[in-house]
Design a protein around this motif. Structure first.
Motif, PDB file in Angstrom:
ATOM      1  N   ALA A   1      49.524  47.498  41.660  1.00 46.40           N
ATOM      2  CA  ALA A   1      48.555  46.731  40.877  1.00 46.40           C
ATOM      3  C   ALA A   1      47.129  47.181  41.204  1.00 46.40           C
ATOM      4  CB  ALA A   1      48.717  45.233  41.151  1.00 46.40           C
ATOM      5  N   GLY A   2      46.885  47.482  42.484  1.00 46.20           N
ATOM      6  CA  GLY A   2      45.572  47.969  42.883  1.00 46.20           C
ATOM      7  C   GLY A   2      45.243  49.299  42.240  1.00 46.20           C
ATOM      8  N   VAL A   3      46.215  50.208  42.206  1.00 46.90           N
ATOM      9  CA  VAL A   3      45.995  51.509  41.562  1.00 46.90           C
ATOM     10  C   VAL A   3      45.719  51.321  40.066  1.00 46.90           C
ATOM     11  CG1 VAL A   3      47.100  53.679  40.920  1.00 46.90           C
ATOM     12  CG2 VAL A   3      47.325  52.815  43.232  1.00 46.90           C
ATOM     13  N   ALA A   4      46.478  50.411  39.435  1.00 47.78           N
ATOM     14  CA  ALA A   4      46.256  50.135  38.014  1.00 47.78           C
ATOM     15  C   ALA A   4      44.840  49.619  37.778  1.00 47.78           C
ATOM     16  CB  ALA A   4      47.279  49.119  37.518  1.00 47.78           C
ATOM     17  N   LEU A   5      44.363  48.738  38.674  1.00 43.52           N
ATOM     18  CA  LEU A   5      43.011  48.197  38.553  1.00 43.52           C
ATOM     19  C   LEU A   5      41.965  49.295  38.759  1.00 43.52           C
ATOM     20  CD1 LEU A   5      41.298  45.635  38.212  1.00 43.52           C
ATOM     21  CD2 LEU A   5      41.403  45.331  40.697  1.00 43.52           C
TER      22      LEU A   5
ATOM     23  N   VAL B   1      36.245  49.313  43.609  1.00 42.77           N
ATOM     24  CA  VAL B   1      36.321  48.788  44.975  1.00 42.77           C
ATOM     25  C   VAL B   1      37.469  47.794  45.094  1.00 42.77           C
ATOM     26  CG1 VAL B   1      35.135  47.411  46.717  1.00 42.77           C
ATOM     27  CG2 VAL B   1      33.881  49.165  45.460  1.00 42.77           C
ATOM     28  N   ALA B   2      37.565  46.882  44.125  1.00 48.54           N
ATOM     29  CA  ALA B   2      38.644  45.887  44.156  1.00 48.54           C
ATOM     30  C   ALA B   2      40.005  46.566  44.072  1.00 48.54           C
ATOM     31  CB  ALA B   2      38.472  44.904  42.999  1.00 48.54           C
TER      32      ALA B   2
ATOM     33  N   ALA C   1      44.992  48.107  46.615  1.00 47.67           N
ATOM     34  CA  ALA C   1      46.010  49.135  46.851  1.00 47.67           C
ATOM     35  C   ALA C   1      46.297  49.292  48.339  1.00 47.67           C
ATOM     36  CB  ALA C   1      45.552  50.468  46.261  1.00 47.67           C
ATOM     37  N   LEU C   2      45.243  49.332  49.164  1.00 52.13           N
ATOM     38  CA  LEU C   2      45.433  49.504  50.605  1.00 52.13           C
ATOM     39  C   LEU C   2      46.042  48.270  51.244  1.00 52.13           C
ATOM     40  CD1 LEU C   2      42.158  51.438  51.511  1.00 52.13           C
ATOM     41  CD2 LEU C   2      44.479  52.344  51.279  1.00 52.13           C
TER      42      LEU C   2
END
Length: 307
Positions: A140-144, A287-288, A293-294
């Motif tokens: 989800a982080g990568v998608a964002l 940044v978000a 992702a991390l």
């Protein structure tokens, strides 16, 4: 399956391999960009692994390591060559034509996820619900992170925008690399002589890369520009011959899943380099995305560590 594995698997040698690979590969993503432009990507991949293979063969001769492999072992080396040194790197080099080096490195953090998934599928290793949750958060982080660029126009010849195409190439490279990594964790992979196996895998890879390059881009192209030669030396010797030797030692010591933990640290180094040298511009969404992702990868890592 998990109870059969010894608990303290990170020996001093494994830690050294882990740290060295992380530092070496943190800068690799930017150096790859020095190989793009005058020389077609597939020819740059070919020269990289031709040099890496030459170094590995020379190392075996200097250390008096036998280069003899059985027919079955050559078949295994050929499989590693295709997945790791042909498909993976041809996809990676092309993805950097559309994405910054730091963003490509972030997609490779998900080796942690794909390595564990393939190890579960083919080696019977257990995957926990917490690991799956962490993986979902990370994706989800990568998608964002990529969301603002995915809808932008571009890539006229392929009908989709450049970011989407670059992301697809990068994740295909991740999957291909994972297959090669899990192969190293199999009984046959652990039984392969490390130096000779890697020398032959890179050698076969360079030959196939050359055939692919000729088919896609025509006769050989090379550059004598100092920046290109310096980048090739770093990628062929340090990031290939040295780093892959250490990484395969790490995989054999701790397994394909834990070895991929280095991928959580590498993007931090790579994104810093990309910001300084490629002018990557950070937005609140970016940044978000990278924080999410991390965090997700950290949750997945901790779940894997507790198995």
């Amino acid at each position: 399956m998990a109870s059969a594995a010894p608990e303290p698997r990170f020996t001093p040698v494994a830690w050294f391999a882990f740290i060295a690979c992380t530092l070496i590969w943190g800068g690799t993503w930017f150096v790859i960009r020095t190989q793009l432009g005058e020389v077609p990507p597939s020819w740059s991949v070919t020269w990289r692994f031709a040099l890496g293979a030459a170094v590995m063969f020379a190392l075996c001769l200097v250390r008096r390591k036998s280069l003899r492999l059985s027919l079955r072992q050559h078949g295994f080396a050929l499989l590693v060559a295709v997945t790791q040194f042909v498909l993976n790197f041809n996809l990676v080099y092309r993805s950097e034509q559309y994405l910054t080096s730091g963003l490509v490195s972030l997609t490779f953090a998900f080796l942690l996820v794909t390595n564990a998934a393939l190890a579960a599928l083919f080696l019977g290793q257990r995957v926990t619900g917490r690991f799956m949750l962490g993986s979902a958060i990370g994706l989800a982080g990568v998608a964002l992170l990529f969301a603002p660029d995915i809808g932008k126009p571009g890539g006229e010849q392929i009908g989709i925008n450049n970011t989407t195409w670059g992301l697809a190439l990068a994740f295909a490279g991740v999957l291909s690399a994972s297959v090669a990594n899990v192969l190293q964790a199999t009984p046959q992979g652990r039984a392969m002589p490390l130096e000779a196996g890697l020398a032959w895998a890179m050698g076969w890879g360079a030959l196939i890369d050359g055939a692919v390059a000729w088919g896609l881009s025509g006769p050989p192209v090379f550059s004598t520009a100092p920046v290109y030669l310096a980048g090739l030396a770093y990628l062929g010797i340090v990031a290939s011959a040295v780093a892959f030797s250490l990484y395969y030692i790490l995989i054999r010591a701790v397994g394909a899943g834990p070895a991929a933990w280095s991928g959580v640290v590498v993007p931090v180094v790579a994104m810093g380099i990309s910001t300084l040298l490629e002018g990557y511009e950070w937005t609140a969404t970016a940044v978000a995305g990278i924080v999410l992702a991390l965090i997700g990868l950290g949750v997945a890592l901790k779940a894997k560590a507790q198995q």
